[in-house]
Design a protein around this motif. Structure first.
Motif, PDB file in Angstrom:
ATOM      1  N   ASN A 213       0.811  -1.227   0.000  1.00 30.61           N
ATOM      2  CA  ASN A 213       0.000   0.000   0.000  1.00 30.61           C
ATOM      3  C   ASN A 213       0.842   1.274   0.000  1.00 30.61           C
ATOM      4  N   SER A 215       2.548   4.415  -0.930  1.00 35.41           N
ATOM      5  CA  SER A 215       2.420   5.310  -2.082  1.00 35.41           C
ATOM      6  C   SER A 215       3.419   6.465  -2.049  1.00 35.41           C
ATOM      7  N   SER A 234       3.307  -0.078  -5.761  1.00 33.02           N
ATOM      8  CA  SER A 234       2.285   0.902  -5.378  1.00 33.02           C
ATOM      9  C   SER A 234       2.818   2.329  -5.287  1.00 33.02           C
ATOM     10  N   ARG A 236       3.934   6.035  -5.751  1.00 35.76           N
ATOM     11  CA  ARG A 236       3.583   7.134  -6.647  1.00 35.76           C
ATOM     12  C   ARG A 236       4.623   8.250  -6.584  1.00 35.76           C
ATOM     13  N   LEU A 265       2.189   3.697 -11.928  1.00 37.23           N
ATOM     14  CA  LEU A 265       1.682   4.558 -10.860  1.00 37.23           C
ATOM     15  C   LEU A 265       2.638   5.697 -10.485  1.00 37.23           C
TER      16      LEU A 265
END
Length: 297
Positions: A213, A215, A234, A236, A265
């Motif tokens: 998870n 990011s 995941s 970003r 992503l």
């Protein structure tokens, strides 16, 4: 004849005692024409009785408790003491601000993590003097979702410190004295450890591998010699600027054996301020939709 006169004189002598003299100021009657105004003034005897009675009342109001009553008062005071739970929570919420599951302990010069209410979900302990984090600090606070220790003096974190925090989503350790990272909780979304002294050997190969998870990763302004391994899909935002990174490989962000692989992503990668020329490693970014921010020659 003389004897008879003397006998008659004795008979007319009054046999009653004379009346006592009238007390002064007992009653004064004023007669103003047809109206009678009567003023009653206290006598000296009345004054003495009044004052004596007043003294008696004052003496009665001063009651010295006996040993039994003192014992009862002591027992009553003991029953009014707060419970252990209230005693544990009260100091923190007096020193800090506790509000709807959030605890704000900012700039209060604490050097350890204070006891937290069990329902705490957010802890902001920024700009204090905390030097170490241990597993005991959060052992009974399973609902924590956000921890912020920005601007402390943290040098060491036990590996199991965050192991029971299965709900933790944001962990900020920025502006401390860290040399290495602990085991991170699995549901982490944001991890911020910028402005520390972390070196590459202080990050284990699988530290980020299972964080599916995660990011937002902020590790800028440290002492890293290379990009951390096994960064999750995941991610970003990846901030690694102003470290000591000297090179990147085809496997740093991409997969050298898979030319079709795309890291879709990623929105931002920052590598400026490192002793690396990104133009020398063009294939290292072939899987990215955007190029890293940095020096290209």
């Amino acid at each position: 004849m003389k004897i008879l006169q003397s006998t008659l004189l004795l008979l007319f002598v009054p046999l009653t005692k004379p009346a006592p003299p009238t007390q002064q100021n007992s009653r004064i009657i004023f007669d103003y024409g047809t109206d009678n105004v009567e003023e009653i003034l206290p006598t000296q005897d009345y004054k003495d009785q009044y004052l004596d009675g007043k003294n008696i009342k004052e003496r009665e109001s001063i009651i010295v408790p006996d040993e039994k009553s003192l014992h009862l008062q002591k027992d009553e005071s003991l029953t009014s003491l707060p419970s252990k739970k209230e005693n544990d929570e009260m100091p923190t919420c007096l020193l800090c601000v506790c509000l709807s599951g959030s605890v704000y302990c900012e700039e209060v010069d604490i050097d350890v993590v204070p006891p937290l209410p069990k329902e705490s979900a957010y802890l902001y302990a920024r700009f204090n003097k905390i030097k170490k984090l241990t597993a005991k600090d959060f052992a009974e606070i399973p609902n924590l979702r956000r921890l912020d220790f920005t601007g402390n003096l943290i040098e060491d974190i036990e590996d199991s410190t965050f192991s029971k925090l299965s709900l933790l989503e944001e962990l900020t350790l920025a502006e401390n004295q860290l040399l290495k990272l602990p085991v991170l909780p699995p549901k982490l979304i944001l991890f911020n450890a910028k402005y520390n002294k972390i070196k590459s050997r202080g990050i284990k190969a699988n530290t980020f591998k299972k964080l599916s998870n995660l990011s937002f990763l902020y590790l800028d302004h440290n002492a890293l010699e290379s990009v951390p391994l096994n960064l999750p899909e995941s991610l970003r935002v990846i901030h690694l600027q102003f470290n000591n990174i000297t090179s990147v490989t085809d496997d740093t962000f991409c997969k050298a054996n898979d030319t079709h692989y795309i890291r879709s992503l990623v929105e931002e990668i920052r590598l400026e301020g490192n002793p690396i020329i990104l133009g020398k490693h063009p294939n290292s970014f072939i899987c990215l939709k955007i190029l890293p921010v940095g020096s290209y020659i």
